[in-house]
Design an enzyme around this catalytic site. Structure first.
Site, mmCIF file in Angstrom:
data_model
loop_
_atom_site.group_PDB
_atom_site.id
_atom_site.type_symbol
_atom_site.label_atom_id
_atom_site.label_comp_id
_atom_site.label_asym_id
_atom_site.label_seq_id
_atom_site.Cartn_x
_atom_site.Cartn_y
_atom_site.Cartn_z
ATOM 1 N N ARG A 68 0.881 -1.352 0.062
ATOM 2 C CA ARG A 68 0.055 -0.157 0.021
ATOM 3 C C ARG A 68 0.900 1.200 -0.021
ATOM 4 O O ARG A 68 1.806 1.358 0.650
ATOM 5 C CB ARG A 68 -1.002 0.033 1.259
ATOM 6 C CG ARG A 68 -1.921 1.259 1.290
ATOM 7 C CD ARG A 68 -2.653 1.008 2.574
ATOM 8 N NE ARG A 68 -3.655 0.204 2.546
ATOM 9 C CZ ARG A 68 -4.459 0.029 3.583
ATOM 10 N NH1 ARG A 68 -4.250 0.233 4.774
ATOM 11 N NH2 ARG A 68 -5.636 -0.947 3.406
ATOM 12 N N ARG A 182 -4.497 2.927 17.241
ATOM 13 C CA ARG A 182 -5.300 2.774 16.256
ATOM 14 C C ARG A 182 -5.045 3.302 14.960
ATOM 15 O O ARG A 182 -4.411 4.207 15.039
ATOM 16 C CB ARG A 182 -6.913 2.644 16.832
ATOM 17 C CG ARG A 182 -7.882 1.423 16.319
ATOM 18 C CD ARG A 182 -7.314 0.103 16.172
ATOM 19 N NE ARG A 182 -8.456 -0.859 16.069
ATOM 20 C CZ ARG A 182 -8.726 -1.298 14.916
ATOM 21 N NH1 ARG A 182 -7.990 -1.333 13.825
ATOM 22 N NH2 ARG A 182 -9.605 -2.322 14.744
ATOM 23 N N LYS A 183 -5.702 2.851 13.794
ATOM 24 C CA LYS A 183 -5.565 3.669 12.741
ATOM 25 C C LYS A 183 -5.942 5.185 13.110
ATOM 26 O O LYS A 183 -6.946 5.156 13.950
ATOM 27 C CB LYS A 183 -6.168 3.193 11.435
ATOM 28 C CG LYS A 183 -7.849 3.257 11.711
ATOM 29 C CD LYS A 183 -8.545 2.607 10.454
ATOM 30 C CE LYS A 183 -8.185 2.797 9.270
ATOM 31 N NZ LYS A 183 -9.334 2.407 8.220
ATOM 32 N N CYS A 446 -14.790 -0.614 4.357
ATOM 33 C CA CYS A 446 -13.763 0.120 3.677
ATOM 34 C C CYS A 446 -14.282 0.620 2.155
ATOM 35 O O CYS A 446 -13.924 1.672 1.426
ATOM 36 C CB CYS A 446 -12.744 -1.151 3.269
ATOM 37 S SG CYS A 446 -11.946 -1.689 4.713
ATOM 38 N N GLY A 447 -15.286 -0.080 1.833
ATOM 39 C CA GLY A 447 -15.952 0.533 0.583
ATOM 40 C C GLY A 447 -16.873 1.638 0.685
ATOM 41 O O GLY A 447 -17.707 1.918 0.034
HETATM 42 FE FE1 SRM Z 1 -9.747 -0.851 5.121
HETATM 43 C C1 SRM Z 1 -8.806 -3.105 7.240
HETATM 44 C C2 SRM Z 1 -8.584 -2.148 2.632
HETATM 45 C C3 SRM Z 1 -10.309 2.032 3.367
HETATM 46 C C4 SRM Z 1 -11.874 0.715 7.584
HETATM 47 N N1 SRM Z 1 -8.758 -2.290 4.939
HETATM 48 C C5 SRM Z 1 -8.227 -3.336 5.900
HETATM 49 C C6 SRM Z 1 -7.604 -4.415 5.486
HETATM 50 C C7 SRM Z 1 -6.175 -3.901 5.592
HETATM 51 C C8 SRM Z 1 -7.657 -5.653 6.277
HETATM 52 C C9 SRM Z 1 -6.731 -6.664 5.711
HETATM 53 O O1 SRM Z 1 -5.511 -6.607 6.516
HETATM 54 O O2 SRM Z 1 -7.069 -7.711 5.004
HETATM 55 C C10 SRM Z 1 -8.042 -4.329 4.020
HETATM 56 C C11 SRM Z 1 -6.809 -4.769 3.002
HETATM 57 C C12 SRM Z 1 -7.523 -5.659 1.952
HETATM 58 C C13 SRM Z 1 -6.719 -5.595 0.585
HETATM 59 O O3 SRM Z 1 -5.872 -6.744 0.295
HETATM 60 O O4 SRM Z 1 -6.698 -4.619 -0.074
HETATM 61 C C14 SRM Z 1 -8.275 -3.139 3.642
HETATM 62 N N2 SRM Z 1 -9.585 -0.104 3.302
HETATM 63 C C15 SRM Z 1 -9.070 -1.199 2.366
HETATM 64 C C16 SRM Z 1 -9.055 -0.516 0.846
HETATM 65 C C17 SRM Z 1 -8.047 -0.921 0.125
HETATM 66 C C18 SRM Z 1 -10.451 -0.589 0.432
HETATM 67 C C19 SRM Z 1 -10.457 -0.341 -1.121
HETATM 68 O O5 SRM Z 1 -10.787 -1.176 -1.856
HETATM 69 O O6 SRM Z 1 -10.404 0.830 -1.343
HETATM 70 C C20 SRM Z 1 -9.045 0.974 1.204
HETATM 71 C C21 SRM Z 1 -7.564 1.587 1.591
HETATM 72 C C22 SRM Z 1 -7.409 2.798 1.899
HETATM 73 C C23 SRM Z 1 -5.980 3.411 1.920
HETATM 74 O O7 SRM Z 1 -5.514 3.551 0.857
HETATM 75 O O8 SRM Z 1 -5.244 3.384 3.122
HETATM 76 C C24 SRM Z 1 -9.697 0.923 2.979
HETATM 77 N N3 SRM Z 1 -10.786 0.837 5.400
HETATM 78 C C25 SRM Z 1 -10.967 2.080 4.391
HETATM 79 C C26 SRM Z 1 -11.971 3.003 4.974
HETATM 80 C C27 SRM Z 1 -12.588 4.204 4.133
HETATM 81 C C28 SRM Z 1 -12.039 5.257 4.392
HETATM 82 O O9 SRM Z 1 -10.907 5.511 5.011
HETATM 83 O O10 SRM Z 1 -12.533 6.496 4.167
HETATM 84 C C29 SRM Z 1 -12.494 2.598 6.024
HETATM 85 C C30 SRM Z 1 -13.604 3.173 7.021
HETATM 86 C C31 SRM Z 1 -13.265 4.351 7.537
HETATM 87 C C32 SRM Z 1 -12.534 4.345 8.808
HETATM 88 O O11 SRM Z 1 -11.677 3.946 8.716
HETATM 89 O O12 SRM Z 1 -13.150 4.875 9.658
HETATM 90 C C33 SRM Z 1 -11.875 1.404 6.384
HETATM 91 N N4 SRM Z 1 -10.288 -1.251 7.076
HETATM 92 C C34 SRM Z 1 -11.214 -0.635 8.094
HETATM 93 C C35 SRM Z 1 -11.273 -1.338 9.253
HETATM 94 C C36 SRM Z 1 -12.259 -0.691 10.391
HETATM 95 C C37 SRM Z 1 -11.586 0.250 11.163
HETATM 96 C C38 SRM Z 1 -11.829 0.151 12.515
HETATM 97 O O13 SRM Z 1 -11.655 0.968 13.251
HETATM 98 O O14 SRM Z 1 -12.214 -0.699 13.159
HETATM 99 C C39 SRM Z 1 -10.547 -2.328 9.166
HETATM 100 C C40 SRM Z 1 -10.099 -3.330 10.082
HETATM 101 C C41 SRM Z 1 -9.125 -3.047 11.125
HETATM 102 O O15 SRM Z 1 -8.590 -1.818 11.183
HETATM 103 O O16 SRM Z 1 -8.912 -3.499 12.201
HETATM 104 C C42 SRM Z 1 -9.662 -2.419 7.752
HETATM 105 FE FE1 SF4 Z 2 -11.636 -6.308 3.626
HETATM 106 FE FE2 SF4 Z 2 -13.622 -4.881 2.251
HETATM 107 FE FE3 SF4 Z 2 -13.883 -5.813 4.708
HETATM 108 FE FE4 SF4 Z 2 -12.140 -4.024 4.191
HETATM 109 S S1 SF4 Z 2 -14.454 -4.041 3.981
HETATM 110 S S2 SF4 Z 2 -11.760 -5.471 5.499
HETATM 111 S S3 SF4 Z 2 -11.350 -4.665 2.002
HETATM 112 S S4 SF4 Z 2 -13.587 -7.309 2.834
#
Ligand code: SRM
Ligand code: SF4
Length: 522
Positions: A68, A182-183, A446-447
């Site tokens: 990433r 956290r993030k 994430c979507g």
């Molecule tokens: Fe996300 C975790 C992909 C935007 C909320 N997210 C993950 C992981 C890293 C989980 C993992 O290890 O497999 C996913 C990686 C999958 C992969 O192989 O691609 C993943 N998140 C994504 C992406 C790639 C989705 C996409 O297809 O665009 C986005 C990458 C953004 C970036 O460039 O950094 C992505 N994730 C988001 C967003 C949207 C945003 O930021 O506007 C959110 C919701 C907003 C937020 O964070 O408040 C989001 N992702 C999460 C969460 C839930 C966070 C929480 O506080 O619980 C997780 C799980 C975690 O962090 O434990 C997570």
């Molecule tokens: Fe993976 Fe999509 Fe769930 Fe994010 S919302 S953790 S990319 S399945």
């Protein structure tokens, strides 16, 4: 200094491994990992600490890593995009990329033995992946048309870069901010249409004018905090009741991240995002601590902000503020790119533009700085058949997270299914307006299901005694001015039964009509 109250609480397993060895420590071990291979690595280094370098082990495709990037404000050069493409080329079919919902890009299929060499390549062209995953600050988003938009109030590019440089030590890694609870998500918007979804970030800066003593309106930002989506809780950010000048944005961001680092809750990972600290302290105490650390008094928020437009999708061709120049917004269906696609986009940016490329949070691409005289030729380029400037009204607004193809949290396959579904809905229906359909493979969202007109969140469903992939349907998410979150309106629809339900929702709520030929009986 981390809050002693928090550290004396029972540490969760993530806090324990972070305390044992900082995530950034693996920066000095990457050569060794490349030599021993992923199978011989320590479990926490492999599954977690590598994410401090933006390198993600994928249990779904073991040995094929995801990287990433950090693309501040979503802006990169054609040279940088070509380097990313060249990295992917060596992995053949396994090498692909996804534009993300944070204006960023992820590479897939990477082998660990190549990573030191890849880092060298990135370094030479000013790219970094540092601290883009786990308990770090995510890619910082800004207006995708910053510096181009005739109507913008402030060009966010420099501020976004400065915040990233401060937090990541110019992309080299910053131990000051490598152990957050956290993030943490940051966004800055200088336009009128909230193109970054400011309200779903932990910290966001929104344009607002404050009238000074001479009764002259001065430009600055209102500050909002605590927005998030998570499986546990989803909230829009709340006003901090602070207005700052652009010159103070970087130092205010630093102070707020420091408070989160030092006082954020660490016992329960499900309750560690900034909003939970805001709950515990109350916004007044938080503001007082911000002011104390900031070192000078903070002005209260301006009474009204300047987000007063509908959100734009930037697809199509638009005049820039620079006379004689245009930007073209290309639809990249569900954000997925091959190495060849990336080289083609880089070529377009070089031949027709200034070599600059931008990403949007809708997972699309913008090519700026195309002179009026080149537009006709630009529009004849073959790659625009795949990445249209005038896509279908559903395809153009489609967003999808990674889903089960690569993400082990996923409950369903998303991207490929989303594409098929949209193609078939577009063949059946005529639409008169875009409808934003967002897919997310699990409740992490994430979507960004909750910002969509129709949001589809992956779940498991039982049908005729069988466990199937399904979705919960969200509706009513609005973006732009007065943005608010959508809510769940139907639960547990098997994906195999979804298409007619979506068709009816589009007809009943968004004015879609069945195409004439679709009505003719076979
Ligand atoms: Fe996300 C975790 C992909 C935007 C909320 N997210 C993950 C992981 C890293 C989980 C993992 O290890 O497999 C996913 C990686 C999958 C992969 O192989 O691609 C993943 N998140 C994504 C992406 C790639 C989705 C996409 O297809 O665009 C986005 C990458 C953004 C970036 O460039 O950094 C992505 N994730 C988001 C967003 C949207 C945003 O930021 O506007 C959110 C919701 C907003 C937020 O964070 O408040 C989001 N992702 C999460 C969460 C839930 C966070 C929480 O506080 O619980 C997780 C799980 C975690 O962090 O434990 C997570
Ligand atoms: Fe993976 Fe999509 Fe769930 Fe994010 S919302 S953790 S990319 S399945």
């Amino acid at each position: 200094m981390i809050d002693t109250a928090a550290t004396t609480e029972k540490l969760n397993k993530f806090e324990k491994f972070k305390a044992e060895k900082d995530g950034l420590a693996v920066k000095n071990e990457i050569e060794q990992f490349a030599q021993i291979g992923w199978e011989a690595m320590d479990e926490n280094d492999l599954n977690h600490r590598l994410k401090w370098l933006g390198v993600f082990f994928r249990p779904v495709t073991p040995g094929k890593f995801m990287m990433r990037m950090r693309i501040p404000n979503g802006i990169l050069t054609s040279n940088q995009l070509s380097v990313l493409a060249e990295v992917l080329q060596r992995y053949g079919e396994d090498g692909s990329a996804d534009i993300t919902t944070r204006q960023n890009i992820q590479l897939r299929g990477i082998k660990i033995q190549d990573i030191p060499n890849i880092f060298n390549k990135f370094h030479k062209v000013g790219l970094t992946t540092i601290q883009s995953g786990m308990d770090n600050i995510r890619n910082i988003t800004g207006d995708p048309v910053a510096g181009l938009d005739i109507n913008e109030l402030y060009d966010t590019r420099e501020l976004v870069q400065q915040i990233q440089d401060m937090l990541t030590n110019n992309g080299e890694g910053n131990p000051e901010f490598s152990n957050l609870p956290r993030k943490f998500n940051i966004a800055i918007t200088g336009g009128r249409d909230n193109s970054v979804h400011a309200e779903i970030n932990d910290l966001a800066f929104i344009p607002a004018f404050l009238t000074n003593q001479e009764q002259i309106p001065v430009f600055g930002f209102n500050v909002i905090v605590g927005g998030l989506f998570s499986a546990k809780r989803c909230e829009t950010a709340i006003p901090l009741n602070v207005w700052v000048l652009p010159a103070d944005v970087v130092s205010l961001s630093k102070v707020i991240v420091e408070i989160f680092r030092d006082h954020g809750l660490r016992a329960n990972r499900q309750k560690a995002r900034l909003i939970w600290l805001l709950d515990e302290w109350g916004i007044e105490k938080f503001r007082t601590e911000v002011e104390k650390r900031f070192g000078k008094s903070l002005l209260p928020a301006a009474a009204k902000d300047e987000i007063n437009w509908e959100k734009r999708d930037h697809l199509g061709i638009y005049k820039q503020k620079q006379a004689g120049f245009n930007y073209a917004g290309l639809n990249i269906p569900v954000g997925r790119l091959s190495a060849h696609d990336m080289l083609e986009i880089a070529r377009l940016a070089e031949v027709y533009g200034s070599g600059e490329i931008r990403f949007t949070v809708e997972q699309n691409v913008i090519i700026p700085n195309i002179p009026d005289g080149s537009l006709t030729q630009f529009c004849t380029e073959g790659i625009l058949e795949k990445f249209a400037v005038n896509p279908g009204l559903l395809m153009g607004s489609l967003v999808s997270c990674t889903g089960a193809q690569f993400c082990n949290f996923a409950l369903i396959e998303t991207k490929n299914r989303a594409l098929e579904m949209i193609k078939s809905l577009e063949s059946e229906l005529t639409l008169s307006r875009p409808v934003r359909i967002h897919w997310t493979g699990c409740p992490n969202s994430c979507g960004q299901t909750q910002v969509a007109d129709i949001g589809l969140m992956g779940t498991k469903v039982r049908k005729n005694g069988q466990m199937l992939e399904g979705v919960d349907i969200y509706m009513g998410g609005t973006v732009g001015k007065d943005a608010h979150l959508g809510t769940c309106v139907q639960k547990g629809i098997p994906c195999e039964d979804l298409q007619p339900i979506l068709r009816d929702l589009l007809i009943d709520n968004f004015g879609a009509k069945i195409k004439e030929q679709a009505l003719i009986p076979l």
